[in-house]
Design an enzyme around this catalytic site. Sequence first.
Site, PDB file in Angstrom:
ATOM      1  N   TYR A  69       0.831  -1.204   0.000  1.00 37.48           N
ATOM      2  CA  TYR A  69       0.000   0.000   0.000  1.00 37.48           C
ATOM      3  C   TYR A  69       0.864   1.254   0.000  1.00 37.48           C
ATOM      4  O   TYR A  69       1.534   1.563   0.993  1.00 37.48           O
ATOM      5  CB  TYR A  69      -0.953   0.019   1.208  1.00 37.48           C
ATOM      6  CG  TYR A  69      -1.889  -1.170   1.249  1.00 37.48           C
ATOM      7  CD1 TYR A  69      -2.330  -1.787   0.081  1.00 37.48           C
ATOM      8  CD2 TYR A  69      -2.350  -1.689   2.462  1.00 37.48           C
ATOM      9  CE1 TYR A  69      -3.180  -2.878   0.110  1.00 37.48           C
ATOM     10  CE2 TYR A  69      -3.206  -2.783   2.501  1.00 37.48           C
ATOM     11  CZ  TYR A  69      -3.604  -3.376   1.320  1.00 37.48           C
ATOM     12  OH  TYR A  69      -4.446  -4.454   1.351  1.00 37.48           O
ATOM     13  N   HIS A 132      -0.107 -11.935   0.872  1.00 34.68           N
ATOM     14  CA  HIS A 132      -0.897 -10.910   0.180  1.00 34.68           C
ATOM     15  C   HIS A 132      -1.263 -11.357  -1.242  1.00 34.68           C
ATOM     16  O   HIS A 132      -0.402 -11.526  -2.084  1.00 34.68           O
ATOM     17  CB  HIS A 132      -0.095  -9.606   0.115  1.00 34.68           C
ATOM     18  CG  HIS A 132      -0.926  -8.402  -0.154  1.00 34.68           C
ATOM     19  ND1 HIS A 132      -0.445  -7.123  -0.008  1.00 34.68           N
ATOM     20  CD2 HIS A 132      -2.226  -8.263  -0.549  1.00 34.68           C
ATOM     21  CE1 HIS A 132      -1.399  -6.259  -0.307  1.00 34.68           C
ATOM     22  NE2 HIS A 132      -2.486  -6.933  -0.651  1.00 34.68           N
TER      23      HIS A 132
HETATM   24  P1  NAD Z   1     -13.309   0.074   0.912  1.00 39.29           P
HETATM   25  O1  NAD Z   1     -14.421  -0.658   0.294  1.00 39.29           O
HETATM   26  O2  NAD Z   1     -13.160   0.062   2.365  1.00 39.29           O
HETATM   27  O3  NAD Z   1     -13.369   1.577   0.360  1.00 39.29           O
HETATM   28  C1  NAD Z   1     -12.419   2.513   0.733  1.00 39.29           C
HETATM   29  C2  NAD Z   1     -12.810   3.868   0.130  1.00 39.29           C
HETATM   30  O4  NAD Z   1     -13.977   4.323   0.800  1.00 39.29           O
HETATM   31  C3  NAD Z   1     -11.757   4.940   0.333  1.00 39.29           C
HETATM   32  O5  NAD Z   1     -11.743   5.784  -0.824  1.00 39.29           O
HETATM   33  C4  NAD Z   1     -12.257   5.714   1.511  1.00 39.29           C
HETATM   34  O6  NAD Z   1     -11.797   7.040   1.467  1.00 39.29           O
HETATM   35  C5  NAD Z   1     -13.754   5.629   1.328  1.00 39.29           C
HETATM   36  N1  NAD Z   1     -14.529   5.763   2.580  1.00 39.29           N
HETATM   37  C6  NAD Z   1     -14.356   5.111   3.757  1.00 39.29           C
HETATM   38  N2  NAD Z   1     -15.285   5.499   4.649  1.00 39.29           N
HETATM   39  C7  NAD Z   1     -16.076   6.408   4.028  1.00 39.29           C
HETATM   40  C8  NAD Z   1     -17.194   7.177   4.422  1.00 39.29           C
HETATM   41  N3  NAD Z   1     -17.729   7.071   5.647  1.00 39.29           N
HETATM   42  N4  NAD Z   1     -17.745   8.023   3.519  1.00 39.29           N
HETATM   43  C9  NAD Z   1     -17.241   8.140   2.276  1.00 39.29           C
HETATM   44  N5  NAD Z   1     -16.169   7.440   1.843  1.00 39.29           N
HETATM   45  C10 NAD Z   1     -15.601   6.589   2.711  1.00 39.29           C
HETATM   46  O7  NAD Z   1     -11.979  -0.477   0.201  1.00 39.29           O
HETATM   47  P2  NAD Z   1     -10.533  -0.835   0.702  1.00 39.29           P
HETATM   48  O8  NAD Z   1      -9.869   0.305   1.411  1.00 39.29           O
HETATM   49  O9  NAD Z   1      -9.821  -1.415  -0.475  1.00 39.29           O
HETATM   50  O10 NAD Z   1     -10.748  -2.045   1.704  1.00 39.29           O
HETATM   51  C11 NAD Z   1     -10.626  -1.891   3.091  1.00 39.29           C
HETATM   52  C12 NAD Z   1      -9.297  -2.434   3.589  1.00 39.29           C
HETATM   53  O11 NAD Z   1      -9.272  -3.850   3.432  1.00 39.29           O
HETATM   54  C13 NAD Z   1      -8.029  -1.945   2.854  1.00 39.29           C
HETATM   55  O12 NAD Z   1      -7.650  -0.658   3.298  1.00 39.29           O
HETATM   56  C14 NAD Z   1      -7.074  -3.042   3.202  1.00 39.29           C
HETATM   57  O13 NAD Z   1      -6.587  -2.854   4.525  1.00 39.29           O
HETATM   58  C15 NAD Z   1      -7.959  -4.287   3.153  1.00 39.29           C
HETATM   59  N6  NAD Z   1      -7.930  -4.951   1.835  1.00 39.29           N
HETATM   60  C16 NAD Z   1      -7.060  -5.998   1.683  1.00 39.29           C
HETATM   61  C17 NAD Z   1      -6.947  -6.628   0.457  1.00 39.29           C
HETATM   62  C18 NAD Z   1      -5.972  -7.758   0.307  1.00 39.29           C
HETATM   63  O14 NAD Z   1      -5.313  -8.107   1.258  1.00 39.29           O
HETATM   64  N7  NAD Z   1      -5.851  -8.360  -0.839  1.00 39.29           N
HETATM   65  C19 NAD Z   1      -7.720  -6.202  -0.629  1.00 39.29           C
HETATM   66  C20 NAD Z   1      -8.618  -5.164  -0.436  1.00 39.29           C
HETATM   67  C21 NAD Z   1      -8.721  -4.557   0.805  1.00 39.29           C
END
Ligand code: NAD
Length: 331
Positions: A69, A132
């Site tokens: 990230y 990952h």
């Molecule tokens: P998400 O679905 O959580 O969306 C994140 C987006 O939503 C960001 O742009 C954020 O600014 C926005 N957001 C968050 N809260 C909000 C609110 N209240 N109002 C408006 N916008 C809002 O997607 P993500 O960040 O990809 O997934 C969450 C976490 O899961 C990641 O940060 C990561 O830690 C993990 N993840 C891991 C993998 C992997 O290991 N392969 C893949 C995807 C996600």
Amino acid sequence: MSATAELAAIPASMPMRPLGRTGLSVSVLGFGASPLGDAFRVTDPAEGKRAVHMAIDHGVNFFDVAPYYGLTLAETRLGDALAGRRDKVVLATKCGRYGVDDFDFSAKRVNASLDESLVRLRTDYVDLLQVHDVEFGDVRQIVEETIPAMRRLQEQGKARYIGITGYPLKTLARIAESVPVDTILSYCRYNLMIADMDEILTPVAKRHGIGLINASALHMGVLAEDEAPEWHPAPAPVIEAGRRAAVLCKERGEDLTAVALRFCADHGYASTTLVGMSTRKQVADNLRALGKQVDGRLKKDLEALVAPVFNYVWPSGRPENQDAHDSSPQI
Ligand code: NAD
């Protein structure tokens, strides 16, 4: 709403759940730290740090990050934010992915990777070390080399538990059936846009007592108020369905992100729902969403709206590791 009224609407206590059989207890709302590495858009590091502190102060204890990230930026910023607060969190990071096309699942790299992460995170152990995006690797190498190397790091006390992450559900399930893992992180497979995690992965996690982490409650920004990022892998009809869902919620005086998060938080087995956050406003909004009731009619109307694209799955990883798209709608 005034700042005081906003804070008053946040539930007083954070619901906690066991993380499989690890003995760890994690908050139902987990802090996804990829936005701290500017994965979605450029963020303000000082505000990101305040967001981390606010989340901890309101009972969020599960933090997920990765070297990938922001190409180490998210780990560095999270490490800075956690200074003096490390003992209050369950800290998860990853190994094996280092860039869009940069993967190395060898034991040698896993060992070096965790040492580098520990320096950036300013700690001498992580609670969870995860492979990952397993679908980009050779499954045999992950089972026979990567995971055994991680177990040795666990024996050395550098990682308390180990897990796997990725997108194709069958590959995650196959690995979990082949070698013991403590957790599985699945993303974009259980939220308002899709629910096939429960058909393929949840039963496997339940059967083995594996902690299930449901990531991307907002479908990586599709269900958030800002535009989804340019790199989003979903085709236009999925992104458009998200926009229309936001409009529908607004017409009913609701916020789509809150409805989406509430839906995920109600999952019957997942230990935590990860949402990517980088501002105090997002943290406050998402905490408030936990105390929310969603109107049954709105739920039904949202279901009808997303039905044409519901359960759409995009390709990810090596061809042999991708889920067959039999049940994915043709769009
Ligand atoms: P998400 O679905 O959580 O969306 C994140 C987006 O939503 C960001 O742009 C954020 O600014 C926005 N957001 C968050 N809260 C909000 C609110 N209240 N109002 C408006 N916008 C809002 O997607 P993500 O960040 O990809 O997934 C969450 C976490 O899961 C990641 O940060 C990561 O830690 C993990 N993840 C891991 C993998 C992997 O290991 N392969 C893949 C995807 C996600």
